[in-house]
Each structure stands twice: as C-alpha cells, then as structure tokens.
Design a protein around this motif. Structure first.
Motif, short mmCIF file in Angstrom:
data_model
loop_
_atom_site.label_atom_id
_atom_site.label_comp_id
_atom_site.label_asym_id
_atom_site.label_seq_id
_atom_site.Cartn_x
_atom_site.Cartn_y
_atom_site.Cartn_z
N THR A 114 0.84 -1.21 0.00
CA THR A 114 0.00 0.00 0.00
C THR A 114 0.87 1.26 0.00
OG1 THR A 114 -0.17 0.07 2.42
CG2 THR A 114 -1.93 -1.09 1.25
N GLN A 115 2.11 1.15 0.46
CA GLN A 115 3.03 2.29 0.44
C GLN A 115 3.77 2.40 -0.90
OE1 GLN A 115 3.51 4.06 3.66
NE2 GLN A 115 1.67 2.82 3.97
N GLY A 116 3.50 1.47 -1.80
CA GLY A 116 4.20 1.46 -3.09
C GLY A 116 5.62 0.93 -2.97
N LYS A 117 5.96 0.31 -1.82
CA LYS A 117 7.35 -0.14 -1.60
C LYS A 117 7.44 -1.66 -1.69
CE LYS A 117 8.41 3.64 1.53
NZ LYS A 117 8.23 4.02 2.93
N TYR A 118 7.28 -2.19 -2.86
CA TYR A 118 7.41 -3.63 -3.05
C TYR A 118 7.71 -3.86 -4.52
CZ TYR A 118 6.77 -8.38 -1.37
OH TYR A 118 6.99 -9.67 -0.96
N ALA A 119 8.41 -4.95 -4.82
CA ALA A 119 8.79 -5.21 -6.21
C ALA A 119 7.58 -5.59 -7.05
CB ALA A 119 9.82 -6.35 -6.24
N ASN A 120 7.58 -5.15 -8.30
CA ASN A 120 6.60 -5.57 -9.31
C ASN A 120 5.14 -5.33 -8.92
OD1 ASN A 120 8.77 -6.60 -10.84
ND2 ASN A 120 8.73 -8.50 -9.62
N ILE A 121 4.87 -4.15 -8.36
CA ILE A 121 3.47 -3.84 -8.03
C ILE A 121 2.77 -3.36 -9.30
CG2 ILE A 121 1.91 -2.46 -6.60
CD1 ILE A 121 4.16 -1.93 -4.69
N ASN A 142 4.94 -21.18 -7.82
CA ASN A 142 6.20 -21.46 -8.52
C ASN A 142 7.41 -21.49 -7.60
OD1 ASN A 142 4.62 -21.20 -10.91
ND2 ASN A 142 4.99 -18.98 -10.88
N TRP A 143 7.33 -22.18 -6.47
CA TRP A 143 8.52 -22.29 -5.62
C TRP A 143 9.69 -22.90 -6.40
CZ3 TRP A 143 10.34 -20.65 -1.00
CH2 TRP A 143 11.54 -21.22 -0.57
N GLY A 144 9.36 -23.90 -7.20
CA GLY A 144 10.42 -24.53 -8.00
C GLY A 144 10.86 -25.86 -7.42
N ASN A 145 11.94 -26.41 -7.98
CA ASN A 145 12.33 -27.79 -7.67
C ASN A 145 13.29 -27.93 -6.50
OD1 ASN A 145 10.80 -28.73 -9.80
ND2 ASN A 145 12.46 -28.32 -11.26
N SER A 146 13.92 -26.86 -6.08
CA SER A 146 14.91 -26.98 -5.02
C SER A 146 14.29 -26.65 -3.66
CB SER A 146 16.07 -26.01 -5.28
OG SER A 146 16.94 -26.03 -4.17
N GLU A 147 14.64 -27.45 -2.66
CA GLU A 147 14.22 -27.12 -1.29
C GLU A 147 15.15 -26.04 -0.70
OE1 GLU A 147 11.55 -27.89 0.62
OE2 GLU A 147 10.76 -28.84 -1.18
N GLU A 148 16.27 -25.77 -1.36
CA GLU A 148 17.26 -24.83 -0.84
C GLU A 148 16.85 -23.37 -1.02
OE1 GLU A 148 20.07 -25.85 0.75
OE2 GLU A 148 19.24 -27.85 0.54
N ALA A 198 12.58 -20.58 -6.94
CA ALA A 198 12.92 -20.28 -8.34
C ALA A 198 12.72 -18.78 -8.61
CB ALA A 198 12.00 -21.09 -9.25
N ASN A 199 13.31 -18.31 -9.69
CA ASN A 199 13.15 -16.89 -10.08
C ASN A 199 11.69 -16.53 -10.27
OD1 ASN A 199 15.77 -16.10 -10.09
ND2 ASN A 199 16.11 -16.59 -12.26
N GLU A 200 10.90 -17.52 -10.70
CA GLU A 200 9.48 -17.25 -11.02
C GLU A 200 8.62 -17.23 -9.77
OE1 GLU A 200 11.21 -19.93 -12.32
OE2 GLU A 200 11.83 -18.80 -14.10
N PHE A 201 9.20 -17.52 -8.60
CA PHE A 201 8.39 -17.58 -7.38
C PHE A 201 7.74 -16.22 -7.11
CE2 PHE A 201 7.83 -16.92 -2.79
CZ PHE A 201 6.99 -17.99 -2.51
N THR A 202 6.49 -16.26 -6.70
CA THR A 202 5.82 -15.03 -6.29
C THR A 202 4.74 -15.39 -5.26
OG1 THR A 202 4.66 -13.06 -7.05
CG2 THR A 202 4.13 -15.08 -8.20
N ILE A 258 0.98 -14.74 -3.59
CA ILE A 258 -0.30 -14.25 -4.09
C ILE A 258 -0.59 -12.89 -3.46
CG2 ILE A 258 -1.21 -16.54 -4.62
CD1 ILE A 258 -2.80 -16.51 -2.10
N GLY A 259 -1.52 -12.15 -4.09
CA GLY A 259 -1.87 -10.85 -3.54
C GLY A 259 -1.32 -9.69 -4.35
N LEU A 260 -0.83 -9.99 -5.53
CA LEU A 260 -0.45 -8.96 -6.51
C LEU A 260 -0.69 -9.59 -7.88
CD1 LEU A 260 2.95 -7.32 -5.48
CD2 LEU A 260 0.74 -6.19 -5.71
N PRO A 261 -1.12 -8.78 -8.87
CA PRO A 261 -1.28 -9.34 -10.21
C PRO A 261 0.01 -10.06 -10.64
CG PRO A 261 -2.10 -7.09 -10.14
CD PRO A 261 -1.45 -7.35 -8.82
N PRO A 262 -0.07 -11.22 -11.30
CA PRO A 262 -1.29 -11.81 -11.88
C PRO A 262 -2.05 -12.71 -10.92
CG PRO A 262 0.60 -13.13 -12.52
CD PRO A 262 1.14 -12.00 -11.68
N TYR A 263 -1.60 -12.85 -9.67
CA TYR A 263 -2.28 -13.77 -8.75
C TYR A 263 -3.09 -12.99 -7.73
CZ TYR A 263 0.92 -17.09 -10.88
OH TYR A 263 1.61 -17.84 -11.78
#
Ligand SMILES: NC(=O)c1ccc[n+]([C@@H]2O[C@H](COP(=O)([O-])OP(=O)(O)OC[C@H]3O[C@@H](n4cnc5c(N)ncnc54)[C@H](OP(=O)(O)O)[C@@H]3O)[C@@H](O)[C@H]2O)c1
Length: 334
Positions: free
Chosen positions: A45-52, A89-95, A98-102, A104-109
């Motif tokens: 809500t403060q506009g301080k987050y990536a990819n809003i 999109n957590w991805g395959n590693s438990e460590e 993944a880059n695609e991880f996001t 929910i609560g921002l578009p597109p999710y």
C-alpha cells in the motif's frame, strides 16, 4: 463477488464488486472465510514492493471452504475446509525458490482479501481441526517463514537458547511459539514492555526493549548467549547480534522492519566463532506441510490480535502504521 482493491500507491483499500473467478483445469474455487494481514500488504500500500501493478486484490493468507472444482480435480474436495499455500512457482529446489516464485496478492495472482479465490489443488492443505478459520488464516506467510527460519535454516533442537527480535509481529509471535514448543529457552525483544509481558505468557523466559541503549548487554546477562537469533528487523542493531550469539550460533533473517540494510559487521567475530548468518524467504510447499503438521501435533493456537470485517480492511491496515498489535490482524469474510 466482493473484494478489497488497491487502486494505486497511498490509496485507501476499498471494497468493490468484481467478477468471481472460475476454476481452470487442476484448480479449485475456495470461498474464503477469513484472511490475515502481513507487513507485505502494508509495504504494497506504500508502493514499496517489487513488481506492483494496479488494481490489485491484496492478501496472501486465507482459509475457507472449497465450493467448486475445475476439470481433473476430484469432486471430493467440495466442502473441504482448507488453508492455501501463499505462493506460486517455488520450483524444484528445497534450498531456495525459483526466479518465477511469487506470493499471491499482486497481479497476476489475485489475493485473499476477497470472497472467493481460485488455487491449484496442490496448494491446498486441510484446516487444522483445533483452529477456527480466523486462526487458520493467520498461519500462511508468518508461520511458514518462522518455521523455515527455525527448523530448516537454524536447525533448532530441544534445549537451544533462542532470541526472537520484534516479537510483537506476526512472524515474531510464531517464532516464539514454535521455539517454546520445541522445548527451547526463548528470549525476545520488543518496543513495548506490555508486549514483552504477553510474550512471557506465551512461554518466553524474558525480554528487553530494543529501544534501550544497552539492550544487547541486558540480553547477554539474562541469557548467557544464544544458539539461534531470528530477526526480521535488520537495522543497526544487527551488528550487536555478534556479541550475543554463542560460537557456532545461527543468525537467521528475513526482513528489514527497522531499516533497509545491514550495518557494517565485524567479520573476524564471524569466522573466528563459526557463526552462520543465513537469509530465508517464506518457504516451500513441503515446509508449509511440515509447519501445519507441527501446529497440529502441538495444538498451537496462533495469536490473533483483532478481527475486522472484510469491508474494514483499510481500518485494519492503518493499525499497522504504528504496530500496536501483538500477533495477527485478521479479516472475517462472512
Ligand atoms: N522474506 C519473507 O519471506 C518474509 C516473510 C514474512 C515477513 N517478512 C518481513 O518480516 C518483518 C515482520 O513481518 P510481519 O508480517 O510479522 O510484520 P508485523 O506483524 O507488522 O510486525 C513487525 C514488527 O517489527 C518489529 N520491529 C519494529 N521495529 C523494530 C526494531 N527496531 N527492532 C526489532 N523489531 C522491530 C515490531 O515488534 P514489536 O511490536 O515487538 O515492537 C513489529 O511488531 C517485515 O519486515 C516483513 O517484511 C519477510
């Protein structure tokens, strides 16, 4: 359906009528009974987050009942009480994710501050039977993050001495509860004496105010030093952790409530004393399942500070401006 919409930075959260989503193949439709707020929603809500991008339906935590299933999903899911894994999109590693991880609560999710949400069926876990929807909706981000920090990163074991900083927050209260349930000696910091007292009722051995000049010295004297420090504040105080952590200790951090960065650290103290400084981020679906199993096993009850009607999401999020809350702020949807 009705949903809470953020239309731009610094705009109030408003309740609007939007189309109800339909489950695609492999998905379910969940009627959300409750959701909860995280610091993330406030940053957004403060506009301080990536990819809003706007408009956005906020909310990362939610619990409800499956009302419809998409193609390929077993019809038996209908009527089940569930809680949602908060990411994609957590991805395959438990460590690491993944880059695609996001989350929910921002578009597109779309997020959970809504009457309905769709989710892949593999994101569902059953609601713990001993918890209400409001308590269950408190779990996803905060409990998952605290669980991974303690169990996966810090390798917590019975008898460890643990420090949880900023205990009044959602992640902080879960870290305290999990460490106490593990049979650890847990100390806390908070900006409020009243919150330290509440932490003591949850099993903390003692606490100090992080605003005191000598907070680190006080903690060292009270505890004798820590095996594990769980921090979500960063800021200048982080440098002092090296004076209160024991040799071989683990400092795990996942946020920057007190300041955007780490101060200069004395590297010699780190290598000479075999100290690990570990970053962590939310957690994998497997961590989510393990966290819920732990909550079920120990019959843990999340600390809910206050419950608001969904329509009052703006009032609820304004509570976070000064963080008077202890534990989670929850929205009840019906
Ligand atoms: N990376 C991730 O995956 C992840 C996941 C969850 C949370 N986080 C981050 O973790 C932090 C906490 O999140 P949350 O949702 O639990 O937030 P929250 O419920 O709003 O809690 C924030 C807490 O920060 C504490 N705090 C403020 N200033 C502090 C300081 N100088 N030193 C120590 N603590 C201080 C306060 O503790 P008192 O009230 O006790 O004073 C406050 O309650 C946020 O920065 C959030 O972005 C990150």
């Amino acid at each position: 359906m009705k949903a809470i919409i953020l239309e731009g930075p610094d705009k109030p959260l408003v309740l609007k009528e939007v189309p109800t989503p339909a489950p695609k193949a492999g998905e379910v439709l969940v009627q959300l009974k409750a959701s909860s707020l995280n610091r993330r929603d406030w940053w957004i809500t403060q506009g301080k987050y990536a990819n809003i991008s706007y408009p956005a339906i906020l909310g990362t935590d939610g619990a409800g009942i499956v009302t419809e299933v998409g193609e390929g999903v077993d019809h038996d899911w209908v009527g089940k009480e569930v809680v949602l894994y908060p990411g994609y999109n957590w991805g395959n590693s438990e460590e690491y994710q993944a880059n695609e991880f996001t989350a929910i609560g921002l578009p597109p999710y779309n997020g959970t501050f809504a009457e309905y949400i769709t989710a892949p069926v593999e994101h569902l876990q059953f609601k713990p039977l001993h918890l209400s929807f409001e308590q269950t909706a408190s779990l996803p981000v905060a409990a998952l993050t605290a669980y991974r920090a303690l169990f996966v990163k810090a390798r917590i074991k019975k008898g460890d001495t643990v420090l949880v900083t900023g205990v009044g927050g959602g992640a902080g209260t879960f870290a305290l509860q999990f460490a106490v349930a593990m049979g650890c000696r847990v100390f806390v910091t908070s900006g409020s004496g009243e919150k330290i007292e509440r932490a003591r009722h949850l099993g903390a051995a003692a606490g100090v105010n992080y605003k005191a000049q000598d907070w680190a010295e006080q903690l060292k004297q009270l505890s004798g030093g820590f095996d594990i420090i769980i921090d979500s504040a960063m800021g200048d105080g982080f440098a002092k952790f090296l004076d209160v952590i024991k040799p071989g200790g683990r400092i795990v951090f996942f946020g920057g409530t007190a300041g955007g960065n780490l101060p200069e650290l004395n590297g010699r103290k780190i290598f000479w004393r075999h100290i690990s400084i570990l970053g962590t981020m939310m957690g994998s679906p497997a961590d989510f399942g393990a966290m819920l199993a732990f909550v079920n096993e120990h019959k843990l009850e999340p600390v809910v500070d206050e419950v608001f009607p969904l329509a009052d999401a703006e009032i609820a999020i304004r509570r976070m401006d000064h963080s008077p809350q202890f534990g989670k702020l929850v929205l009840r949807h019906s």
